[in-house]
Structures are given as C-alpha cells and as structure tokens.
Design a protein around this motif. Structure first.
Motif, PDB file in Angstrom:
ATOM      1  N   ALA A  83      46.219  66.357  -2.210  1.00 14.64           N
ATOM      2  CA  ALA A  83      46.050  66.613  -0.782  1.00 14.64           C
ATOM      3  C   ALA A  83      46.334  68.065  -0.473  1.00 14.64           C
ATOM      4  CB  ALA A  83      46.977  65.718   0.037  1.00 14.64           C
ATOM      5  N   VAL A 200      43.256  61.055  13.354  1.00 15.60           N
ATOM      6  CA  VAL A 200      43.393  59.856  12.526  1.00 15.60           C
ATOM      7  C   VAL A 200      44.442  58.942  13.148  1.00 15.60           C
ATOM      8  CG1 VAL A 200      44.037  58.970  10.249  1.00 15.60           C
ATOM      9  CG2 VAL A 200      42.766  61.121  10.444  1.00 15.60           C
ATOM     10  N   VAL A 202      47.400  56.522  13.045  1.00 21.95           N
ATOM     11  CA  VAL A 202      48.495  56.332  12.097  1.00 21.95           C
ATOM     12  C   VAL A 202      49.518  55.366  12.678  1.00 21.95           C
ATOM     13  CG1 VAL A 202      48.245  58.574  10.963  1.00 21.95           C
ATOM     14  CG2 VAL A 202      49.699  58.364  13.000  1.00 21.95           C
ATOM     15  N   ASP A 245      48.469  56.142   7.399  1.00 16.41           N
ATOM     16  CA  ASP A 245      47.164  55.751   7.906  1.00 16.41           C
ATOM     17  C   ASP A 245      46.847  54.323   7.474  1.00 16.41           C
ATOM     18  OD1 ASP A 245      46.287  55.868   5.254  1.00 16.41           O
ATOM     19  OD2 ASP A 245      45.282  57.795   5.492  1.00 16.41           O
ATOM     20  N   ARG A 249      48.319  55.679   3.213  1.00 10.05           N
ATOM     21  CA  ARG A 249      48.611  57.037   2.769  1.00 10.05           C
ATOM     22  C   ARG A 249      49.548  57.734   3.750  1.00 10.05           C
ATOM     23  NH1 ARG A 249      42.426  58.920   1.989  1.00 10.05           N
ATOM     24  NH2 ARG A 249      42.553  58.338   4.191  1.00 10.05           N
ATOM     25  N   ARG A 251      50.694  60.488   5.912  1.00 11.33           N
ATOM     26  CA  ARG A 251      50.050  61.625   6.567  1.00 11.33           C
ATOM     27  C   ARG A 251      51.059  62.662   7.065  1.00 11.33           C
ATOM     28  NH1 ARG A 251      44.283  62.305   6.973  1.00 11.33           N
ATOM     29  NH2 ARG A 251      43.385  60.308   6.355  1.00 11.33           N
ATOM     30  N   LYS A 252      52.236  62.173   7.421  1.00  4.23           N
ATOM     31  CA  LYS A 252      53.273  63.068   7.926  1.00  4.23           C
ATOM     32  C   LYS A 252      54.624  62.412   7.679  1.00  4.23           C
ATOM     33  CE  LYS A 252      54.900  65.205  12.274  1.00  4.23           C
ATOM     34  NZ  LYS A 252      54.582  65.395  13.713  1.00  4.23           N
ATOM     35  N   PHE A 275      46.769  66.167   4.333  1.00  4.81           N
ATOM     36  CA  PHE A 275      45.392  65.962   4.792  1.00  4.81           C
ATOM     37  C   PHE A 275      44.454  66.401   3.675  1.00  4.81           C
ATOM     38  CE2 PHE A 275      46.909  70.117   5.918  1.00  4.81           C
ATOM     39  CZ  PHE A 275      45.850  70.987   5.734  1.00  4.81           C
TER      40      PHE A 275
END
Length: 307
Positions: A83, A200, A202, A245, A249, A251-252, A275
């Motif tokens: 990523a 996205v 989440v 997500d 996965r 994401r943050k 990302f």
C-alpha cells in the motif's frame, strides 16, 4: 489509559523529536474509555452494535494486509499485500506540540517500506532539516540524511529490537506492519459506526491493545520489536482507533502513547493512513559500506528522529 515508559529512555527519545520540531495533525484521537470492555472474569467482550465479530476483525487486520487473511485471494480486487502510506506523529510536552509527517510505500508481505520523513518548519517558516529517507525492515530501521554529524548520503542503521519502544515512536514513524500487528493484542473493542474516509466507507472501531499479547501473537518478523516495546513500557495498554473497509483492510489506525519522565508527561499520537493497495514497492537495503558507524551528535537541533 496511558502508556508509560519504564526507564525514561524512551521519553528522552521522544523529547529529542520535540527538540527538532515534531508536530502532526492527528485530530480526533480519544481514549478507549478505560477497561469497560472487560468483564469481571477478565474475558474480552465487544460492543454488540458491531456484531460478535468486531474483535475478530481487528485481530485479523494484520493478516489481511499481508495477504493471508479473508478477502486476499490472489487476483482478488480486495487483495492487499502492499500500500501507499501516509503517517503523522504528534508530540505534546510541556504545552508544546510538534509534528513529523511521512509518506511512502510499504510491502506487508516482506515487511519492507520506504518513507520520506519531513520535520516541521521553524518559527520563521523555514525547514531546518532536509527530509529524511527511512527504510523499514524486520528488526531494523535505516535513515539517510539524518544530520547530527552523519555524512550526507550515508545511512544509519538501528536495531529496532534493541530500542525500548521497539521503534513505535523513535524514528518519527510507526512501522505500518507494527501498527497493524499491535491490533492483534486488542482486548477491548467498541464498534463506533460507519463513516467515509477518502471516498471509501469504513467501519470505525475503538479499543485498547495489550503490548504483551500483541508481541506473543505477532508474525515472526514483528515479534522482536514488539517484545522489546512490551518490556520497555510500564503498562501494556495502548488505546487505538482503527478504520477497516468492507474487505477487512486497515485504512487508518491511530495509537496513543504517553511517556512518563522526571518532567511533564510526553504524549505521542501516531496515525497511519493506507491507500493505493497493490502498489509496487521497491526497497533495496544499503550495502555495509554505505552505513555510517561513527559518532552521532546528541542534543543537536539537527538531530532528526530520536535515535
């Protein structure tokens, strides 16, 4: 809930970050609200608003990023493996807040990454230090253009398993895989609901991770650094906010650390954004002849990250 360093060495490292002017915009970080997610028997429980699999989803986040969890079949559009990364690390001590930011790419399968770390501007609006290149590898951190007497173009190698914080904060960047592996130690998780992040949808989870548990359950490549951190902190509890997500996965993720020292407590908020999954990552570790082994100046304003 705070994390306190046992010997104060880690706090001095974080203070060294503040000396060079670390300051990151990590808004919205919050404590997990204590250990309300643990029942009287000490068993982990989750808020049923997120369903019974909330804790499991957090525990599997690292495996999903490495391509070994659900939704990561070869060729799947949801596959992770690598990523693009953005990081920020905000340090607060004695009423002063400073920030380090980073950007680069990371390979979660090989646990190799390359990031450019930018120190903040001085009071006059000028950069006091050129960007630092950092290579992240299992058990090691390499830094180029670190300053502090290190010749330009030379690398400094740090054994992260020997650092009292396992390089969770020392380098100004939390290794993205270590940030995910920390979630394996989650013992309380509350589902906070859905939100949109960079277009996205989440799911937001808030909880507390146990460093010791994370070290015991981490992948072999991450285990040494996390084990060092588990030994170097007075308490193992690390509050976090994680955003996953629909494919599971990460994401943050935002972790909050607090170091105790003789002076005021030093608070560090480390945020990692992921990302551009599946990006090509090219990391070549330095040859021995390119690694500087001489004396590194201490207490200098050009010191860079605190190692």
């Amino acid at each position: 809930m705070v994390v306190q360093h046992r010997s104060g060495g880690g706090a001095r490292a974080v203070c060294a970050l503040a000396v060079v002017g670390v300051m990151a915009a990590a808004a919205g970080c919050s404590d997990s609200g204590g250990r309300d997610g643990i029942d009287a028997g000490g068993r982990s429980v989750v808020d049923e608003r997120g369903g019974g699999d909330s804790l499991d989803a957090i525990h599997r986040a690292a495996a999903v990023l490495a391509g070994t969890g659900d939704g990561n079949r070869p060729g799947s559009r949801d596959a992770a493996g690598s990523a693009e990364v953005r990081t920020s690390m905000e340090t607060a001590a004695g009423g002063t807040r400073v920030t380090i930011t980073g950007r680069g790419t990371y390979d979660f399968r090989r646990q190799l990454g390359r990031l450019t770390v930018v120190l903040p501007k001085d009071a006059a609006g000028e950069y006091e230090h050129r960007p630092i290149t950092e290579l992240l590898a299992p058990g090691a951190l390499y830094m180029k253009d670190r300053g502090a007497g290190v010749p330009v173009g030379k690398w400094v190698r740090v054994d992260t398993t020997a650092l009292e914080d396992g390089n969770l904060v020392t380098g100004g960047v939390t290794d993205p895989m270590a940030a995910a592996e920390l979630l394996r130690g989650a013992d309380t998780v509350t589902y906070m609901g859905e939100s949109e992040l960079a277009g996205v949808m989440v799911r937001h989870y808030r909880g507390t991770a146990d460093l010791g548990r994370a070290a015991r359950t981490a992948s072999p490549q991450s285990r040494g650094a996390l084990a060092a951190a588990a030994k170097g902190f007075r308490t193992d509890a690390v509050p976090f906010d994680a955003y996953l997500d629909e494919a599971g996965r990460l994401r943050k993720v935002r972790h909050r650390f607090t170091f105790a020292n003789e002076g005021p407590a030093v608070q560090v908020v480390s945020t990692t954004l992921l990302f551009g999954f599946g990006v090509s990552v090219n990391v070549k570790l330095p040859d021995d002849r390119d690694i500087y082994t001489g004396q590194i100046e201490q207490g200098s304003g050009s010191g860079g990250p605190g190692v």
